[in-house]
Design a protein around this motif. Structure first.
Motif, PDB file in Angstrom:
ATOM      1  N   ILE A   1      53.156  24.831 -15.884  1.00 32.78           N
ATOM      2  CA  ILE A   1      52.813  25.674 -17.026  1.00 32.78           C
ATOM      3  C   ILE A   1      52.494  27.089 -16.579  1.00 32.78           C
ATOM      4  CG2 ILE A   1      51.205  25.921 -18.932  1.00 32.78           C
ATOM      5  CD1 ILE A   1      51.006  22.793 -18.659  1.00 32.78           C
ATOM      6  N   LEU A   2      51.789  27.195 -15.440  1.00 30.66           N
ATOM      7  CA  LEU A   2      51.433  28.520 -14.917  1.00 30.66           C
ATOM      8  C   LEU A   2      52.678  29.345 -14.628  1.00 30.66           C
ATOM      9  CD1 LEU A   2      49.171  30.379 -13.816  1.00 30.66           C
ATOM     10  CD2 LEU A   2      49.424  29.250 -11.627  1.00 30.66           C
ATOM     11  N   GLY A   3      53.672  28.721 -14.016  1.00 28.09           N
ATOM     12  CA  GLY A   3      54.885  29.457 -13.685  1.00 28.09           C
ATOM     13  C   GLY A   3      55.779  29.673 -14.894  1.00 28.09           C
ATOM     14  N   GLY A   4      55.629  28.834 -15.882  1.00 29.28           N
ATOM     15  CA  GLY A   4      56.464  28.940 -17.077  1.00 29.28           C
ATOM     16  C   GLY A   4      57.362  27.725 -17.186  1.00 29.28           C
TER      17      GLY A   4
ATOM     18  N   VAL B   1      62.845  28.128 -12.267  1.00 23.11           N
ATOM     19  CA  VAL B   1      62.105  28.367 -11.028  1.00 23.11           C
ATOM     20  C   VAL B   1      60.619  28.586 -11.286  1.00 23.11           C
ATOM     21  CG1 VAL B   1      63.997  29.286  -9.688  1.00 23.11           C
ATOM     22  CG2 VAL B   1      62.683  30.817 -11.148  1.00 23.11           C
ATOM     23  N   GLY B   2      60.221  28.668 -12.554  1.00 24.77           N
ATOM     24  CA  GLY B   2      58.821  28.896 -12.886  1.00 24.77           C
ATOM     25  C   GLY B   2      57.865  27.966 -12.156  1.00 24.77           C
ATOM     26  N   PRO B   3      58.093  26.645 -12.224  1.00 25.13           N
ATOM     27  CA  PRO B   3      57.167  25.719 -11.583  1.00 25.13           C
ATOM     28  C   PRO B   3      56.977  25.989 -10.082  1.00 25.13           C
ATOM     29  CG  PRO B   3      58.629  24.532 -13.021  1.00 25.13           C
ATOM     30  CD  PRO B   3      59.118  25.937 -13.005  1.00 25.13           C
ATOM     31  N   LEU B   4      58.056  26.402  -9.429  1.00 25.15           N
ATOM     32  CA  LEU B   4      57.980  26.691  -8.001  1.00 25.15           C
ATOM     33  C   LEU B   4      57.032  27.862  -7.757  1.00 25.15           C
ATOM     34  CD1 LEU B   4      59.497  25.269  -5.762  1.00 25.15           C
ATOM     35  CD2 LEU B   4      61.157  27.103  -5.781  1.00 25.15           C
ATOM     36  N   ILE B   5      57.214  28.920  -8.552  1.00 24.68           N
ATOM     37  CA  ILE B   5      56.359  30.096  -8.410  1.00 24.68           C
ATOM     38  C   ILE B   5      54.928  29.753  -8.799  1.00 24.68           C
ATOM     39  CG2 ILE B   5      55.929  32.378  -9.396  1.00 24.68           C
ATOM     40  CD1 ILE B   5      59.028  32.651  -9.454  1.00 24.68           C
TER      41      ILE B   5
ATOM     42  N   PHE C   1      49.024  34.225 -21.990  1.00 23.17           N
ATOM     43  CA  PHE C   1      50.404  34.138 -21.525  1.00 23.17           C
ATOM     44  C   PHE C   1      50.918  32.706 -21.584  1.00 23.17           C
ATOM     45  CE2 PHE C   1      48.137  37.490 -19.346  1.00 23.17           C
ATOM     46  CZ  PHE C   1      48.908  38.589 -19.626  1.00 23.17           C
ATOM     47  N   PRO C   2      51.007  32.138 -22.777  1.00 23.99           N
ATOM     48  CA  PRO C   2      51.386  30.723 -22.859  1.00 23.99           C
ATOM     49  C   PRO C   2      52.766  30.426 -22.286  1.00 23.99           C
ATOM     50  CG  PRO C   2      51.329  31.746 -25.025  1.00 23.99           C
ATOM     51  CD  PRO C   2      50.730  32.713 -24.083  1.00 23.99           C
ATOM     52  N   ARG C   3      53.579  31.449 -22.061  1.00 25.30           N
ATOM     53  CA  ARG C   3      54.898  31.174 -21.511  1.00 25.30           C
ATOM     54  C   ARG C   3      54.916  31.181 -19.989  1.00 25.30           C
ATOM     55  NH1 ARG C   3      59.294  31.053 -24.581  1.00 25.30           N
ATOM     56  NH2 ARG C   3      58.887  31.136 -26.799  1.00 25.30           N
ATOM     57  N   GLY C   4      53.758  31.398 -19.382  1.00 24.95           N
ATOM     58  CA  GLY C   4      53.689  31.355 -17.932  1.00 24.95           C
ATOM     59  C   GLY C   4      54.162  32.636 -17.285  1.00 24.95           C
ATOM     60  N   ILE C   5      54.085  32.669 -15.950  1.00 24.12           N
ATOM     61  CA  ILE C   5      54.387  33.900 -15.224  1.00 24.12           C
ATOM     62  C   ILE C   5      55.831  34.330 -15.435  1.00 24.12           C
ATOM     63  CG2 ILE C   5      54.546  34.934 -12.931  1.00 24.12           C
ATOM     64  CD1 ILE C   5      52.312  33.010 -12.076  1.00 24.12           C
ATOM     65  N   VAL C   6      56.759  33.436 -15.112  1.00 27.58           N
ATOM     66  CA  VAL C   6      58.173  33.801 -15.202  1.00 27.58           C
ATOM     67  C   VAL C   6      58.568  34.070 -16.648  1.00 27.58           C
ATOM     68  CG1 VAL C   6      60.519  33.074 -14.729  1.00 27.58           C
ATOM     69  CG2 VAL C   6      58.713  32.509 -13.132  1.00 27.58           C
ATOM     70  N   GLY C   7      58.089  33.220 -17.550  1.00 25.34           N
ATOM     71  CA  GLY C   7      58.421  33.388 -18.957  1.00 25.34           C
ATOM     72  C   GLY C   7      57.898  34.700 -19.520  1.00 25.34           C
ATOM     73  N   SER C   8      56.729  35.157 -19.028  1.00 31.48           N
ATOM     74  CA  SER C   8      56.169  36.409 -19.552  1.00 31.48           C
ATOM     75  C   SER C   8      56.849  37.629 -18.963  1.00 31.48           C
ATOM     76  CB  SER C   8      54.669  36.481 -19.239  1.00 31.48           C
ATOM     77  OG  SER C   8      54.023  35.357 -19.750  1.00 31.48           O
ATOM     78  N   LEU C   9      57.356  37.487 -17.720  1.00 30.38           N
ATOM     79  CA  LEU C   9      57.955  38.643 -17.067  1.00 30.38           C
ATOM     80  C   LEU C   9      59.397  38.878 -17.492  1.00 30.38           C
ATOM     81  CD1 LEU C   9      56.587  38.369 -13.426  1.00 30.38           C
ATOM     82  CD2 LEU C   9      55.970  40.018 -15.174  1.00 30.38           C
ATOM     83  N   ARG C  10      60.013  37.833 -18.066  1.00 29.15           N
ATOM     84  CA  ARG C  10      61.412  37.971 -18.460  1.00 29.15           C
ATOM     85  C   ARG C  10      61.588  39.065 -19.500  1.00 29.15           C
ATOM     86  NH1 ARG C  10      64.283  32.301 -18.583  1.00 29.15           N
ATOM     87  NH2 ARG C  10      63.184  31.930 -20.503  1.00 29.15           N
TER      88      ARG C  10
ATOM     89  N   GLY D   1      59.823  39.115 -22.807  1.00 26.72           N
ATOM     90  CA  GLY D   1      58.561  38.412 -22.648  1.00 26.72           C
ATOM     91  C   GLY D   1      57.409  39.330 -23.007  1.00 26.72           C
ATOM     92  N   ILE D   2      56.216  38.741 -23.006  1.00 30.53           N
ATOM     93  CA  ILE D   2      55.058  39.489 -23.510  1.00 30.53           C
ATOM     94  C   ILE D   2      54.758  40.711 -22.653  1.00 30.53           C
ATOM     95  CG2 ILE D   2      53.425  38.017 -22.259  1.00 30.53           C
ATOM     96  CD1 ILE D   2      51.575  38.375 -24.699  1.00 30.53           C
ATOM     97  N   VAL D   3      54.942  40.594 -21.318  1.00 30.84           N
ATOM     98  CA  VAL D   3      54.588  41.704 -20.435  1.00 30.84           C
ATOM     99  C   VAL D   3      55.469  42.921 -20.701  1.00 30.84           C
ATOM    100  CG1 VAL D   3      54.495  42.454 -18.045  1.00 30.84           C
ATOM    101  CG2 VAL D   3      53.676  40.193 -18.650  1.00 30.84           C
ATOM    102  N   ASN D   4      56.780  42.678 -20.807  1.00 33.07           N
ATOM    103  CA  ASN D   4      57.694  43.790 -21.062  1.00 33.07           C
ATOM    104  C   ASN D   4      57.416  44.452 -22.401  1.00 33.07           C
ATOM    105  OD1 ASN D   4      59.048  43.730 -18.699  1.00 33.07           O
ATOM    106  ND2 ASN D   4      60.654  42.333 -19.412  1.00 33.07           N
ATOM    107  N   THR D   5      57.193  43.621 -23.420  1.00 34.97           N
ATOM    108  CA  THR D   5      56.938  44.154 -24.751  1.00 34.97           C
ATOM    109  C   THR D   5      55.703  45.046 -24.736  1.00 34.97           C
ATOM    110  OG1 THR D   5      57.574  41.923 -25.382  1.00 34.97           O
ATOM    111  CG2 THR D   5      56.995  43.417 -27.146  1.00 34.97           C
ATOM    112  N   ARG D   6      54.637  44.518 -24.152  1.00 37.60           N
ATOM    113  CA  ARG D   6      53.388  45.272 -24.139  1.00 37.60           C
ATOM    114  C   ARG D   6      53.519  46.553 -23.330  1.00 37.60           C
ATOM    115  NH1 ARG D   6      49.165  41.884 -26.170  1.00 37.60           N
ATOM    116  NH2 ARG D   6      50.180  41.460 -28.144  1.00 37.60           N
ATOM    117  N   LEU D   7      54.225  46.481 -22.205  1.00 43.60           N
ATOM    118  CA  LEU D   7      54.372  47.662 -21.362  1.00 43.60           C
ATOM    119  C   LEU D   7      55.125  48.759 -22.100  1.00 43.60           C
ATOM    120  CD1 LEU D   7      55.027  46.488 -17.703  1.00 43.60           C
ATOM    121  CD2 LEU D   7      53.092  47.756 -18.620  1.00 43.60           C
TER     122      LEU D   7
END
Lengths: 314, 382
Positions: free
Chosen positions: B278-281, B286-290, B324-333, B336-342
């Motif tokens: 969940i953390l990785g997305g 590859v989310g789970p790996l990260i 960040f319910p979509r996890g790291i990879v999901g948010s960075l895509r 995703g939330i990070v890009n939108t907010r930035l």
């Protein structure tokens, strides 16, 4: 190994005692599960929080009124102090449960169940370190409470050498069991909670505030866990990890009994308690595995657990 | 050779069934290169230990397997440490009692044991869905934990060392290496296994089988009505995810050369594996790996910084759930939330104070609500 009838009886009583403690933990878990549909992984930490708090409160009370003297009056004072500590502890756990539900859980009911697991697991980790922060890393010895209760010779009456503390736990546990069933069968609030469990929408339609019921149920669960922790203050010491084992065992109990069935939780708790206790004398390595083996067996025969789901009957 | 295809107007390349755009290919190459140079990066700083990253990758690999269930069939397994532990213990038992020295054979043993275990646990617990399934897998995991703890042949709580043969370590390519070289070589072995595993998982998630699992995850009854053998498909997915866990566990045992119940089978490890996904997305490959590397790193570094490192992990998980319910990879895509907010922030920097105010207000509202509920519970409605 030869097993005398007395030894068998003592083991069974031990099992019943442990079963009552398990029931108190599992009942909170199963009620939360039956109504909120949330598996509260932090439940074991609430249990251990209860134990730690109870030790603190008890120490405070004894500090104020002085160490209990001998004789009937001293004994009565001591038992009252223990009961007071238990009640104060449970009262402290009530707002903790309320805050958990209203601040954290309420936001994510409509999400995937996974997030609820992550959330309650995060709360578990946080509570673990809160305990470490307040009470320190090392375990707290609790012999004082234990041996003082055991010094009361109730068991001489029936000629069986059995610790009074265990009798105390069984008595308190029985009161809780009766009280819980009474609460859900007979009181209005209990019926409202069951109605919400059976059909959430219909309950809302007839004017039940489900938000409030959810908070109440979670607070009740935390109350029960804390109460169990306070009653079950382990005979030797309270440790930071003490929440894990009861948590996993109460999972087994509610699976055996049927998910969210209070009656099932009661039967399951006694079953697990007694069999685990027998295993300790008969085959020590099986002590940890036995409950899981029973669970697997029961699921093979009756996949939905011994009793159905919650709400239809308490 | 890569073959050019057209994907929704963007040129893409297809190679061995993997279809990527140019951008994705760059990320892919970068990722693989990064995996290969990690030992060199780790040697730069003391706080970056290869063994920590390695362990993170192994648990993350188990999480990749778990993700197959989580992402498509919507089943939450809370006992995946069972397969990790089965793989690890199978390796240990083979090395100790059967005298197997070759890493390859040890891993095969781990895979076989995990497959059998996943098949059995799958049959028993897949009758149920939802929380019941989570509870059952958890209980089976704890049963294995209890067995490992209780049997003196398995070393009890002390665990089992993996030191077969006169070389006192498993042999790679029939040869014994010095500890440093062994560490690096097993790391590269892990990288190769991970790449193969990811490739296989990618193929699975591009196949009709994945569509069937998606259908089952959305609505079981409907899936049965359109003729899918629901039970058998879910069971197959469960076994596949168990095999990933077993491979990871076997590698873990080979690398650490020691298995303990606490580190491999305990239910908190199951929790770790689930939270890595969940953390990785968990909607990504590859989310789970990260997530695995990040979580293990967090626990390890946290342990160095403060004794309250569990609190730290808990806080990260809380932020994850709410922010960040979509996890790291999901948010960075992209999207995703990070890009939108930035991009919002770049357009209008004052939006920051609005966010702060909104957050403060919502926290205040929640606490007021909780206090009201508490008052009502304690004193009734007045």
């Amino acid at each position: 190994m030869a097993v005398t009838p007395t030894a068998a009886l003592v083991q069974t009583l031990n099992g019943i005692q442990f079963g009552f403690i398990l029931f108190m933990i599992a009942s909170g878990l199963t009620v939360i599960l039956g109504i909120l549909d949330v598996l509260n992984l932090a439940h074991g930490e609430l249990f251990s929080l209860g134990a730690y708090t109870a030790i603190g409160v008890f120490g405070f009370i004894i500090g104020v009124i002085g160490p209990p003297g001998g004789g009937v009056v001293g004994t009565a004072v001591f038992i009252l102090a223990v009961l007071a500590a238990v009640l104060v502890t449970a009262a402290i756990l009530l707002p903790v449960g309320t805050l958990f539900e209203a601040v954290f859980l309420r936001q994510i009911y409509d999400r995937d169940q996974v997030y609820q697991l992550v959330l309650t697991f995060a709360l578990l980790l946080i509570l673990l370190d809160v305990k470490k922060f307040i009470w320190g890393d090392s375990s707290i010895r609790t012999d004082a409470v234990y041996s003082a209760i055991n010094a009361i010779p109730t068991s001489e009456l029936v000629g069986l050498n059995y610790p009074t503390y265990n009798v105390f736990v069984i008595l308190v546990g029985s009161v809780v069991v009766v009280g819980l069933f009474w609460f859900f069968e007979r009181t209005k609030t209990g019926r409202i909670i069951r109605a919400t469990a059976i059909d959430r929408e219909m309950a809302t339609a007839i004017g039940v505030s489900t938000d409030r019921v959810f908070t109440l149920v979670f607070a009740l669960g935390a109350f029960l866990a804390g109460f169990a922790g306070a009653v079950a203050v382990p005979p030797t010491s309270a440790t930071l990890e003490m929440g894990t084992n009861p948590l996993v065992l109460s999972f087994v109990v509610i699976v055996i009994g049927g998910l969210g069935s209070l009656r099932g939780a009661f039967v399951g708790a006694l079953l697990v308690g007694i069999i685990r206790s027998w295993m300790i004398t008969l085959y020590p390595p099986g002590e940890i595995a036995a409950p899981f083996a029973i669970m697997a067996l029961i699921l093979l025969v009756k996949p939905e657990g011994l009793f159905g789901t919650w709400g239809e009957t308490a | 050779m890569p073959e050019r295809v057209d994907r929704d107007g963007t040129p893409a390349y297809r190679f061995l069934g993997v279809e990527v755009t140019r951008r994705e290919a760059a990320f892919l190459v970068l990722g693989v290169v990064f995996l290969f140079v990690i030992p060199d990066i780790a040697s730069l700083s003391d706080s970056l230990q290869l063994s920590v990253i390695h362990q993170g990758l192994l648990f993350g690999f188990a999480a990749v397997g778990l993700n197959l269930l989580l992402r498509h069939t919507k089943l939450t397994s809370f006992g995946h440490a069972a397969f990790f532990g089965t793989g690890a213990y199978a390796t240990a038992v083979l090395a100790r009692y059967a005298g197997v020295q070759s890493v390859g054979l040890l891993l095969l043993g781990a895979i076989a044991a995990a497959t059998v275990m996943a098949a059995i646990i799958g049959v028993l617990s897949l009758r149920h869905t939802g929380l019941y399934f989570a509870l059952l897998t958890l209980a089976f995991g704890q049963l294995l934990y209890a067995i490992a703890l209780g049997q003196s042949a398995l070393g009890g709580s002390d665990g089992l060392p993996i030191r077969p043969g006169p070389a006192n370590q498993p042999l790679l390519f029939g040869t014994a290496f010095s500890p440093d070289v062994y560490q690096i070589l097993t790391y590269y072995l892990t990288v190769v296994v991970i790449l193969i595993g990811l490739f296989v998982m990618y193929r699975i998630t591009q196949s009709p089988f994945r569509n069937a699992l998606d259908a089952i995850g959305q609505e079981r009854t409907r899936a049965r009505f359109i003729g899918l053998p629901v039970r058998r498909y879910v069971w197959a997915a469960f076994v596949i995810s168990g095999i990933y866990g077993g491979v990871a566990g076997g590698l873990y045992a080979v690398v650490r050369q020691y298995v303990r119940p606490e580190g491999t089978l305990f239910f908190l490890r199951s929790g770790d594996i689930l939270f890595m996904a969940i953390l990785g997305g968990f909607r990504t490959l590859v989310g789970p790996l990260i997530g695995g590397v990040v979580l293990v790193f967090l626990q390890d570094v946290g342990q160095d910084v403060t004794q309250y490192y569990e609190f730290l992990t808990g806080m990260v998980l809380l932020i994850l759930v709410y922010g960040f319910p979509r996890g790291i990879v999901g948010s960075l895509r992209s999207g995703g939330i990070v890009n939108t907010r930035l991009s919002e922030l770049r357009r209008e920097p004052s939006v920051l104070s609005t966010w702060g105010r909104t957050a403060a207000q919502s926290i205040e509202r929640k606490v007021t609500e909780a206090l009201t509920s508490l008052r009502i519970i304690l004193f009734g409605v007045d």
